[in-house]
Design an enzyme around this catalytic site. Structure first.
Site, mmCIF file in Angstrom:
data_model
loop_
_atom_site.group_PDB
_atom_site.id
_atom_site.type_symbol
_atom_site.label_atom_id
_atom_site.label_comp_id
_atom_site.label_asym_id
_atom_site.label_seq_id
_atom_site.Cartn_x
_atom_site.Cartn_y
_atom_site.Cartn_z
ATOM 1 N N ARG A 1 0.846 -1.199 0.000
ATOM 2 C CA ARG A 1 0.000 0.000 0.000
ATOM 3 C C ARG A 1 0.875 1.241 0.000
ATOM 4 O O ARG A 1 0.619 2.213 -0.701
ATOM 5 C CB ARG A 1 -0.976 0.005 1.188
ATOM 6 C CG ARG A 1 -1.791 1.286 1.258
ATOM 7 C CD ARG A 1 -3.085 1.205 2.083
ATOM 8 N NE ARG A 1 -3.035 0.305 3.208
ATOM 9 C CZ ARG A 1 -2.331 0.521 4.331
ATOM 10 N NH1 ARG A 1 -1.651 1.639 4.484
ATOM 11 N NH2 ARG A 1 -2.327 -0.372 5.292
ATOM 12 N N TYR B 1 -16.619 16.174 -16.089
ATOM 13 C CA TYR B 1 -16.928 14.755 -16.029
ATOM 14 C C TYR B 1 -17.985 14.503 -14.944
ATOM 15 O O TYR B 1 -17.829 14.959 -13.805
ATOM 16 C CB TYR B 1 -15.643 13.984 -15.735
ATOM 17 C CG TYR B 1 -15.838 12.496 -15.609
ATOM 18 C CD1 TYR B 1 -16.189 11.735 -16.714
ATOM 19 C CD2 TYR B 1 -15.689 11.858 -14.397
ATOM 20 C CE1 TYR B 1 -16.389 10.368 -16.605
ATOM 21 C CE2 TYR B 1 -15.870 10.485 -14.276
ATOM 22 C CZ TYR B 1 -16.222 9.749 -15.384
ATOM 23 O OH TYR B 1 -16.421 8.403 -15.271
ATOM 24 N N ASP C 1 -7.547 18.562 -14.690
ATOM 25 C CA ASP C 1 -7.843 17.214 -15.171
ATOM 26 C C ASP C 1 -7.388 17.162 -16.634
ATOM 27 O O ASP C 1 -8.011 17.755 -17.506
ATOM 28 C CB ASP C 1 -9.354 16.948 -15.028
ATOM 29 C CG ASP C 1 -9.755 15.533 -15.448
ATOM 30 O OD1 ASP C 1 -9.011 14.908 -16.229
ATOM 31 O OD2 ASP C 1 -10.823 15.069 -15.013
ATOM 32 N N LYS D 1 -8.186 6.083 -19.603
ATOM 33 C CA LYS D 1 -8.514 6.591 -20.924
ATOM 34 C C LYS D 1 -7.270 6.531 -21.826
ATOM 35 O O LYS D 1 -6.778 5.467 -22.108
ATOM 36 C CB LYS D 1 -9.087 8.002 -20.792
ATOM 37 C CG LYS D 1 -10.130 8.145 -19.658
ATOM 38 C CD LYS D 1 -11.374 7.307 -19.873
ATOM 39 C CE LYS D 1 -12.282 7.229 -18.652
ATOM 40 N NZ LYS D 1 -12.647 8.487 -18.029
HETATM 41 C C1 LIG Z 1 -13.110 8.928 -16.785
HETATM 42 C C2 LIG Z 1 -12.795 10.279 -16.295
HETATM 43 C C3 LIG Z 1 -12.572 10.533 -14.939
HETATM 44 C C4 LIG Z 1 -12.711 9.447 -13.878
HETATM 45 O O1 LIG Z 1 -11.752 8.465 -14.038
HETATM 46 P P1 LIG Z 1 -11.983 6.917 -13.650
HETATM 47 O O2 LIG Z 1 -10.715 6.282 -14.047
HETATM 48 O O3 LIG Z 1 -13.172 6.432 -14.414
HETATM 49 O O4 LIG Z 1 -12.235 6.891 -12.179
HETATM 50 C C5 LIG Z 1 -12.252 11.815 -14.562
HETATM 51 N N1 LIG Z 1 -12.144 12.812 -15.468
HETATM 52 C C6 LIG Z 1 -12.356 12.611 -16.786
HETATM 53 C C7 LIG Z 1 -12.226 13.741 -17.721
HETATM 54 C C8 LIG Z 1 -12.691 11.345 -17.238
HETATM 55 O O5 LIG Z 1 -12.930 11.159 -18.548
#
Ligand SMILES: *Cc1c(COP(=O)(O)O)cnc(C)c1O
Length: 380
Positions: free
Chosen positions: A47, A99, A171, A196
């Site tokens: 962890r 998101y 982000d 992604k």
């Molecule tokens: C998918 C996504 C998230 C969240 O990520 P996860 O891996 O699904 O928890 C946050 N911000 C954006 C822009 C995303 O496309």
């Protein structure tokens, strides 16, 4: 080292001193032997640290041009760690077009713990200052925004954050460091859903943070260790493998994105097409300034502007898969109002442009001709 080299080698020096393996081994272990109490080789318990995760964290830091990387079990776990820097009474200013899962985490978990959020449009960064007071601690930016592809001027927002001594988190999931490097534009924290584009193959859920400041990195590391939402060794390996082809994939995502965006725009059955590469996109100049390309994320609405017209299109698609998520090699189509953004109330959604006929495409790396032919037959 330049970017393309960093995706492959960044932070990966001497990755396996035992055998010289080119890829880091998947250290599928929870614990590590000690020769004497406290006498370990840098890892005590997985962890708090794991060599495969550590290799990914170094890679993340390298590609985002930052000093410290942290890998989490999901993008939302990474955001959750950022929010745990704050306490009841603190205020956060966030983009209003974001998101859906981030919105849900902010409003359904952290608002209940006493953190106050202001969701605002940030294309005019000047408006941000109206919401700043002595409790404000963080500005949260997602750009390009999801799913309307607005572009927010990171450098302009970072100047406001500096002036008021606030943290700025970006982000960077949609753009990836291939197209946009927020730390260089003045951000304090870069966040990724590595699920992604970084992972890139729709086979892993993971998240990441990159920062430059050592004290901030230590606080986030403490939260990662104390709360435990870590990226496992197998998932770390998969994201690392994905990152090695990020530059190749992104190049094709951008080319295909442009071809598909132009096709959609020329289709008489469609109304709005949102893609920051269009010269008449309202934030095209900022996109050109802070991004090195315009990516493969595109949203559009139908002229009919009904839920049924959108449903028919997404059901007719054959090469595009109707699915949540984005950023994989395969093309995906999503219906934000009923899928990714269903957690945002309908009136709020519509205000930011997420109407019922909106379809979001994650254009993959297939042949553009096949993608366009598929859209053509589906739109009819
Ligand atoms: C998918 C996504 C998230 C969240 O990520 P996860 O891996 O699904 O928890 C946050 N911000 C954006 C822009 C995303 O496309």
């Amino acid at each position: 080292m330049k970017f393309n080299t960093k995706t492959i080698h960044g932070g990966q020096e001497n990755i396996d001193p035992a055998y010289g393996s080119v890829m880091p081994p998947i250290y599928q272990t929870s614990t590590y032997s000690q020769s004497t109490p406290g006498g370990h080789k840098g890892f005590e318990y997985s962890r708090s640290g794991n060599p495969t995760r550590s290799a990914l964290e170094k890679s993340l830091a390298s590609i985002e041009n930052g000093n410290f990387g942290l890998a989490f079990g999901s993008g939302l776990a990474a955001i959750d760690a950022i929010l745990k820097l704050f306490k009841s009474g603190d205020e956060i200013i966030s983009t209003n077009d974001l998101y859906g899962g981030s919105y849900r985490l902010f409003t359904r978990i952290f608002e209940g713990l006493g953190i106050k959020f202001h969701f605002i449009g940030m294309q005019d960064s000047g408006g941000i200052e109206d919401y700043i007071n002595e409790n404000t601690k963080l500005i949260w930016v997602e750009t390009p925004t999801n799913p309307i592809m607005r572009i927010i001027d990171i450098e302009a927002v970072s100047k406001i954050a500096r002036k008021h001594d606030l943290l700025l988190a970006v982000d960077n999931t949609f753009a990836t460091p291939y197209l946009q490097q927020p730390l260089a534009l003045g951000a304090d924290i870069v966040m990724h859903s590595a699920t992604k584009y970084l992972g890139g193959h729709s086979d892993v859920v993971a998240g990441g943070l990159v920062v430059n400041d050592k004290v901030l990195a230590e606080k986030l590391y403490f939260i990662q260790k104390a709360s435990g939402a870590i990226c496992g060794p197998q998932d770390s390996f998969l994201v690392l493998r994905g990152i090695k082809t990020l530059h190749l994939r992104m190049q094709r995502h951008c080319e295909n994105g442009e071809a598909v965006a132009n096709f959609l725009r020329s289709n008489p059955k469609l109304d709005k097409v949102y893609w920051p590469g269009f010269e008449d996109h309202p934030n095209h100049d900022i996109a050109k300034k802070q991004m090195s390309g315009f990516g493969g994320m595109i949203s559009f609405t139908t002229k009919e502007n009904t839920l049924e017209s959108a449903t028919t299109i997404v059901e007719n698609l054959k090469v595009f898969t109707l699915a949540e998520s984005l950023g994989g090699v395969e093309s995906l189509a999503g219906h934000p109002a009923s899928m990714t953004h269903a957690s945002i109330p309908k009136e709020k959604r519509a205000k930011t442009g997420v109407v019922d006929s909106l379809i979001r495409l994650s254009v993959g790396v297939e042949d553009a001709e096949d993608l366009i032919a598929d859209l053509k037959q589906a739109i009819g």
